[in-house]
Design an enzyme around this catalytic site. Structure first.
Site, PDB file in Angstrom:
ATOM      1  N   THR A   1       0.802  -1.220   0.000  1.00 37.06           N
ATOM      2  CA  THR A   1       0.000   0.000   0.000  1.00 37.06           C
ATOM      3  C   THR A   1       0.837   1.275   0.000  1.00 37.06           C
ATOM      4  O   THR A   1       0.295   2.359  -0.221  1.00 37.06           O
ATOM      5  CB  THR A   1      -0.946   0.013   1.212  1.00 37.06           C
ATOM      6  OG1 THR A   1      -0.182  -0.108   2.417  1.00 37.06           O
ATOM      7  CG2 THR A   1      -1.944  -1.138   1.131  1.00 37.06           C
TER       8      THR A   1
ATOM      9  N   GLU B   1       3.665  -0.960   9.897  1.00 30.82           N
ATOM     10  CA  GLU B   1       3.872  -2.387   9.654  1.00 30.82           C
ATOM     11  C   GLU B   1       3.872  -3.211  10.944  1.00 30.82           C
ATOM     12  O   GLU B   1       4.090  -4.433  10.892  1.00 30.82           O
ATOM     13  CB  GLU B   1       5.199  -2.603   8.908  1.00 30.82           C
ATOM     14  CG  GLU B   1       5.334  -1.815   7.612  1.00 30.82           C
ATOM     15  CD  GLU B   1       4.338  -2.232   6.545  1.00 30.82           C
ATOM     16  OE1 GLU B   1       3.653  -3.269   6.729  1.00 30.82           O
ATOM     17  OE2 GLU B   1       4.226  -1.526   5.529  1.00 30.82           O
TER      18      GLU B   1
END
Length: 294
Positions: free
Chosen positions: A21, A82
């Site tokens: 993304t 993340e």
């Protein structure tokens, strides 16, 4: 690999390979807006669709992504996105590790990237390893595809895949037209693109049926000669970029020192003439070819 001058000090900076993304044109691309983009690249691994984002695991195969030069602040922010904690890597959702990546020019690069730290039990393998391409292919209807070489000639592309309808001119920003892809049969070269950060490569956007897209794969020798990947494209006069398929030479097929056939140049020049473009990018590609520079 030609690149724009680096405005950043390299002290405390890292090269980061992103594949999900954070890619240009996707939902979190703005996170990297102040980081220096170093171009598209490849690394070895397996890519899975995990729902709203992908995950990289070690393994055989190619994963398509982008390399950025990031500072400590950007890296810390991405670590949080993340769910990576350097103090507890085993408990993190992703692990950030150093790996070897490869630019499409063939140049190797040591980068850091994020590996998924779980088993992808419900994940779907993305066989071609390109998350943007995967998202485009899931959309219904015709597929956007960019031509920048001999397929700019209407006669050439329609002889290959049939009527293509409206063609929208534009550019691949930061890329340069090159003549450095070794042809499949003869000892000569055909068109390719290379990221430089300072050039724009003219191209044309087509809306192709899935059958036409697959036919183009066969003509381009994908995935062994060209790789079909998704890149941002800016149509002339348009409001913004479009993500679209295009074909870029596999690094193993990039070469120097081979000639280009007159017939191939004729197709390329015909395409430029049909759009009313200057032949300056072709002339520059020929000059580089004659010098023998990559």
């Amino acid at each position: 690999m030609d690149q724009a001058p680096n405005p950043h000090s390299r002290a405390g900076m890292k090269k980061l390979f992103v594949y999900g993304t954070l890619l240009r044109g996707l939902s979190r691309a703005q996170v990297l807006r102040d980081s220096r983009f170093l171009g598209p690249a490849l690394l070895s691994g397996r890519l899975f669709d995990l729902g709203s984002y992908p995950g990289l695991l070690a393994g055989r195969g190619l994963v398509v992504g982008e390399i950025y030069l990031v500072d400590a602040s950007a890296l810390q922010r991405i670590d949080r996105i993340e769910d990576f904690d350097a103090r507890d890597p085993e408990g993190s959702l992703y692990r950030r590790e150093a790996v070897s990546a490869r630019h499409f020019s063939g140049q190797g690069e040591t980068v850091e990237t994020y590996f998924y730290n779980r088993e992808p039990d419900a994940g779907v393998l993305i066989p071609h390893g390109d998350y943007r391409r995967y998202l485009i292919e899931r959309r219904p209807g015709d597929q956007p595809a960019i031509a920048y070489g001999s397929n700019l000639s209407l006669a050439r592309i329609e002889a290959r895949i049939g009527p293509v309808g409206r063609r929208r001119p534009g550019r691949l920003e930061g890329f340069r037209l090159t003549l450095d892809k070794r042809a499949a049969i003869r000892r000569n070269v055909v068109a390719n693109i290379r990221y430089t950060g300072v050039d724009d490569c003219p191209g044309a956007l087509h809306d192709l049926s899935l059958a036409q897209l697959q036919a183009m794969d066969r003509f381009e020798g994908a995935p062994n000669h060209y790789l079909r990947i998704a890149l941002p494209f800016r149509p002339n006069g348009g409001p913004g970029i479009r993500l679209a398929h295009t074909w870029i030479a596999h690094p193993d097929r990039v070469t120097a020192g081979l000639p280009v056939r007159a017939e191939y140049l004729s197709h390329l020049r015909s395409g430029y003439a049909q759009f009313g473009w200057s032949e300056a990018p072709i002339t520059r590609a020929l000059e580089i070819l004659q010098r023998g520079n990559p």
